[in-house]
Scaffold this motif. Structure first.
Motif, PDB file in Angstrom:
ATOM      1  N   LEU B 348      13.228 -22.896   6.878  1.00 29.83           N
ATOM      2  CA  LEU B 348      11.939 -22.751   7.553  1.00 29.83           C
ATOM      3  C   LEU B 348      10.792 -22.940   6.567  1.00 29.83           C
ATOM      4  N   GLN B 349      10.955 -22.407   5.344  1.00 30.48           N
ATOM      5  CA  GLN B 349       9.930 -22.607   4.311  1.00 30.48           C
ATOM      6  C   GLN B 349       9.889 -24.067   3.856  1.00 30.48           C
ATOM      7  N   LEU B 350      11.087 -24.604   3.655  1.00 31.95           N
ATOM      8  CA  LEU B 350      11.208 -25.956   3.114  1.00 31.95           C
ATOM      9  C   LEU B 350      10.573 -26.981   4.036  1.00 31.95           C
ATOM     10  N   LYS B 351      10.697 -26.705   5.342  1.00 29.37           N
ATOM     11  CA  LYS B 351      10.212 -27.625   6.367  1.00 29.37           C
ATOM     12  C   LYS B 351       8.723 -27.920   6.180  1.00 29.37           C
ATOM     13  N   GLU B 352       7.987 -26.940   5.664  1.00 29.92           N
ATOM     14  CA  GLU B 352       6.539 -27.084   5.561  1.00 29.92           C
ATOM     15  C   GLU B 352       6.121 -27.784   4.271  1.00 29.92           C
ATOM     16  N   GLU B 353       7.064 -28.110   3.404  1.00 30.62           N
ATOM     17  CA  GLU B 353       6.707 -28.747   2.136  1.00 30.62           C
ATOM     18  C   GLU B 353       6.081 -30.123   2.390  1.00 30.62           C
ATOM     19  N   THR B 354       5.250 -30.519   1.470  1.00 32.27           N
ATOM     20  CA  THR B 354       4.508 -31.778   1.680  1.00 32.27           C
ATOM     21  C   THR B 354       5.411 -33.003   1.649  1.00 32.27           C
ATOM     22  N   TYR B 355       6.448 -32.935   0.813  1.00 34.69           N
ATOM     23  CA  TYR B 355       7.271 -34.157   0.709  1.00 34.69           C
ATOM     24  C   TYR B 355       8.045 -34.420   1.981  1.00 34.69           C
ATOM     25  N   ILE B 356       8.342 -33.338   2.712  1.00 37.16           N
ATOM     26  CA  ILE B 356       9.005 -33.514   4.003  1.00 37.16           C
ATOM     27  C   ILE B 356       8.024 -34.187   4.967  1.00 37.16           C
TER      28      ILE B 356
END
Lengths: 347, 466
Positions: B348-356
């Motif tokens: 859930l945190q990773l999803k919001e990363e810019t590279y995604i």
């Protein structure tokens, strides 16, 4: 607010239980079918043996008639999904049918009666153990957290890892070998001596005497993990500001530990204890068979030995029910101890 | 994550890992276990024990419930050990126009208690006259057996001293004891090995061991043109046997332990890999799509978590009688729930990363995003739970085998313990049957616990003490 949470959680638990029972009925449908057929044959056989002076042709007609009747009675003529549905409903009404071989101590053949007399024995054994384990683990965990990274902490953590993959039933076998046959100080199994002592106090003492060895085994296996978890929980809390503030106010260390820290650690520790109880049901239950402790786990052994499928399936339904009830109870008590949880919101 | 990144990351990880001594111990034990699996054929004292574990005839020459050989160290009266005698000499000579094969076997007897039995196995063809003699260190000889055998095809004959050599004993005994005394004894009550390996003094009343070099001579007189004899072997069936003794079915326990190692490792590691893999993907997918998908997947997860694992596995094994592979599959069906919760919250945190977001803007598909950008990052975090679920898989399999629902075509530690339980090992304190298999299960559990906790320490630094 808490009431609403309670209702919601209970309903959710019930729903999951219904789904699980449905899945079981689906999975074991073929087996249940063949057991039912076997039972029909057996019943008709009994009816015939009662009949006398009947010409063979009439007997054959009688068999055919009774068979079709019985098949209807057991829904065996209905399509697949109907049968699954029917069995799910039956189990949900706690009607597990009759056993094929096993009988309860009062001679009943109802699976519900057979299973229900074993439940208290399982609960007595495992809950007593958990009680001792929690008490000891709390003490040890606090000691470990207080001096984290020191000798005691390191040594006990190492021991935790050493017993991590040790099967409790194997330790049970060793315990029986050494303490029942090697140095005969404990009985090798059972609930009571034969003949059972009379009188309430003597009977209780006898029960405790028989419970010692399984209890000791489970205790040795269980408290390490609990102490380790307690240590981690307490360690997290000890780093909070209010603990430092309490210490700064000059409150004695004893009070800080057992008053402030333990109150904050209560919800996770309660969860841990209850989860351990549930884990014993979910993973330790065969342990009883080693000690001939006549609980639910031992019934699994007997049902497998006698190949008594109705008892096995009924037992599974009951075990799942208890497990599910435990999970619901766990959430409820957690909500009670930690007011932040019960407000709800998205998970 | 490219290959270079991966090697860099692995190096970094290893450098951290080296600092945890228990982790290193775990890795060393794991490597040892793997070595056992790879060199199994060199280690196994009974090479066919793997496939013929339940074949009674294969274990026929072993003694029953014999303690391990090394227990002699703690005994004042040394018990004879089981052994296979090596072929000493093989001579061919002609006798009265008949071919004659003479084979000798030397046996160095240095024990206080004689072996239980001696078994001679001969393979041959057509008609053969066998003469078996024993030469004792005190120069007395015994002709144990003289009989003609007709081999059908390439048949193997099994001769045992206990059943085939009794007739020769009265003659031998009457050399040293009063003939009347010998005659009054019922031949069936004489234990052949007790008198054959005894001093001549008081041989009947109180036989004392005669230590020294014994020599068995197996002479085969080939009665016919096409007669043949080959593969002669002599096995001493002693009171102690093997590194870990034998069970009540005469099976060598050490063989069972070694053969069980590969199954334990295989089922543990396979279950852990598959189930944790499924769990990680499940968590990521659930978090990535969110909304309705997330709700449904969380519900399904909840149902799987509410299953009491062992009872369900027991009933399923009882009903479906699975092979080891199906059992692994069944365990995977329930084990995958382990890492889901943590992975989902991390995803859930990773999803919001810019590279995604960038990948998505560039038109990357869902599959690409999930399997190329999210799963590889989260997999390392599941290593710890992977290592920690290996022991539970091993223990579950052992438990199911203990109840007697294991795969009957293989040998696992749980099955040895099941046999021990039903064979009364606990009752009669046959500790060498009960302790080793359980100890191996515990050892494997400990190994993976060491590795898992070490990884946990590195991957979740929060748990480190200040």
């Amino acid at each position: 607010m808490y009431f609403k949470y309670l209702i919601k959680r209970i309903l959710n638990g019930l729903l999951i239980y219904i789904i699980l029972i449905f899945i079981y009925s689906l999975l074991f449908n073929t087996t249940s079918d063949s057991t039912a057929r076997y039972k029909i044959d057996e019943e008709i056989h009994q009816e015939i043996s009662k009949l006398k002076n009947m010409p063979p042709a009439q007997v054959l007609a009688f068999i055919a008639e009774r068979k079709s009747q019985k098949i209807k009675e057991y829904w065996l003529d209905k399509p697949f999904m109907y049968r699954v549905y029917y069995r799910t409903l039956k189990i949900l009404c706690f009607d597990f049918g009759d056993s094929t071989i096993i009988r309860s101590s009062s001679g009943e053949r109802k699976v519900a009666a057979i299973v229900s007399e074993t439940i208290p024995r399982t609960i007595i054994l495992f809950s007593t153990t958990i009680l001792f384990e929690v008490a000891f683990a709390l003490w040890l965990g606090l000691k470990k957290a207080q001096k984290a990274g020191k000798m005691l902490d390191k040594a006990t953590s190492l021991l935790t890892m050493i017993v991590f993959g040790m099967p409790s039933w194997w330790l049970g076998m060793l315990m029986i070998m050494f303490f029942s046959y090697g140095i005969p100080i404990f009985p090798s199994g059972g609930l009571h001596s034969v003949p059972a002592p009379t009188g309430a106090i003597a009977s209780l003492l006898d029960l405790i005497y028989h419970m010692m060895l399984p209890l000791l085994t489970l205790f040795i296996m269980g408290f390490w993990g609990m102490a380790f978890l307690t240590r981690n929980i307490v360690l997290g809390i000890l780093q909070e500001d209010y603990i430092m503030a309490a210490r700064a106010r000059g409150i004695p260390e004893f009070k800080v530990l057992y008053g402030h820290t333990l109150r904050a650690a209560a919800p996770p520790i309660t969860t841990m204890a209850l989860l351990a109880l549930l884990a014993s049901i979910g993973g330790n239950i065969v342990f009883e068979g080693i000690f001939n402790w006549p609980g639910m786990g031992n019934l699994y052994w007997i049902a497998l030995e006698q190949n008594d499928i109705p008892v096995l399936l009924g037992l599974l339904a009951v075990t799942t029910g208890i497990y599910q009830a435990g999970l619901v109870f766990l959430d409820l008590i957690y909500g009670f101890l930690d007011p932040r949880i019960k407000v709800g919101g998205k998970a | 994550m490219s290959a270079q990144d991966l090697t860099y990351w692995l190096k970094d990880f290893w450098n951290e890992f080296k600092k945890v001594p228990s982790g290193i111990i775990g890795v060393v034990i794991l490597l040892l276990a793997l070595a056992i699996v790879f060199f199994e054929h060199q280690i196994l004292p009974f090479p066919d024990g793997n496939t013929r574990w339940r074949d009674i005839t294969y274990w026929d020459d072993n003694p029953k419930s014999a303690p391990p050989v090394w227990t002699n160290i703690f005994r004042s009266k040394k018990l004879a050990t089981s052994a296979r005698l090596a072929l000493g000499e093989k001579k061919m000579n002609a006798m009265e126009g008949l071919q004659c094969v003479e084979q000798t076997f030397d046996y160095d007897y240095q024990f206080d208690s004689p072996p239980l039995d001696i078994i001679i196995r001969v393979k041959g063809k057509s008609s053969v006259l066998l003469v078996i003699k024993l030469a004792r260190p005190d120069n007395f000889g015994v002709e144990l057996l003289q009989a003609q055998f007709d081999f059908l095809g390439d048949e193997e004959k099994r001769l045992s001293l206990d059943s085939d050599a009794r007739k020769s004993l009265p003659d031998f005994l009457s050399q040293f004891a009063a003939p009347e005394a010998v005659r009054t004894i019922d031949p069936s009550t004489i234990v052949p090995t007790r008198v054959l390996f005894a001093k001549t003094q008081d041989i009947l009343t109180n036989p004392q061991p005669l230590k020294g070099k014994y020599r068995f001579t197996v002479t085969a007189i080939l009665m016919q043109e096409d007669s043949k004899i080959h593969d002669t072997s002599i096995v001493i069936s002693g009171s102690t046997a093997g590194l870990l003794g034998t069970d009540s079915g005469k099976r060598d326990i050490f063989t069972g332990i070694i053969a069980g190692t590969k199954w334990a490792l295989l089922l543990g590691i396979l279950t852990a890999l598959i189930s944790v893999g499924i769990g990680v993907v499940y968590g990521v997918v659930s978090a990535y799509f969110g909304g309705v998908v997330d709700t449904i997947m969380s519900r399904v997860f909840e149902i799987f978590v509410s299953v009491p694992l062992l009872p369900v596995l027991i009933v399923m094994s009882a009903v479906f009688k699975p092979s080891i592979w199906v059992l692994i599959l069944m365990m995977c069906c329930f084990f995958w729930t382990g890492p889901v919760k943590t992975v989902r919250s991390m995803a859930l945190q990773l999803k919001e990363e810019t590279y995604i977001e960038a990948t998505r803007a560039l038109g990357g598909s869902h599959l690409r995003l999930i399997f190329k950008h999210m799963v590889p990052i989260l997999i390392p975090y599941s290593f710890a739970s992977m290592a920690l679920s290996v022991p539970s898989a091993i223990v579950y399999e052992a438990t199911i085998s203990l109840i007697g629902l294991g795969d009957a075509t293989i040998v696992t530690w749980g099955q040895i313990l099941h046999d021990a339980l039903t064979g009364g090992a606990v009752l009669s304190s046959i500790w060498w049957w009960v302790i080793p298999p359980g100890l191996m299960i515990s050892l494997m559990g400990m190994t993976f616990a060491f590795i898992g906790f070490a990884m946990d320490k590195i991957l979740h630094p929060k748990l480190r003490t200040r």
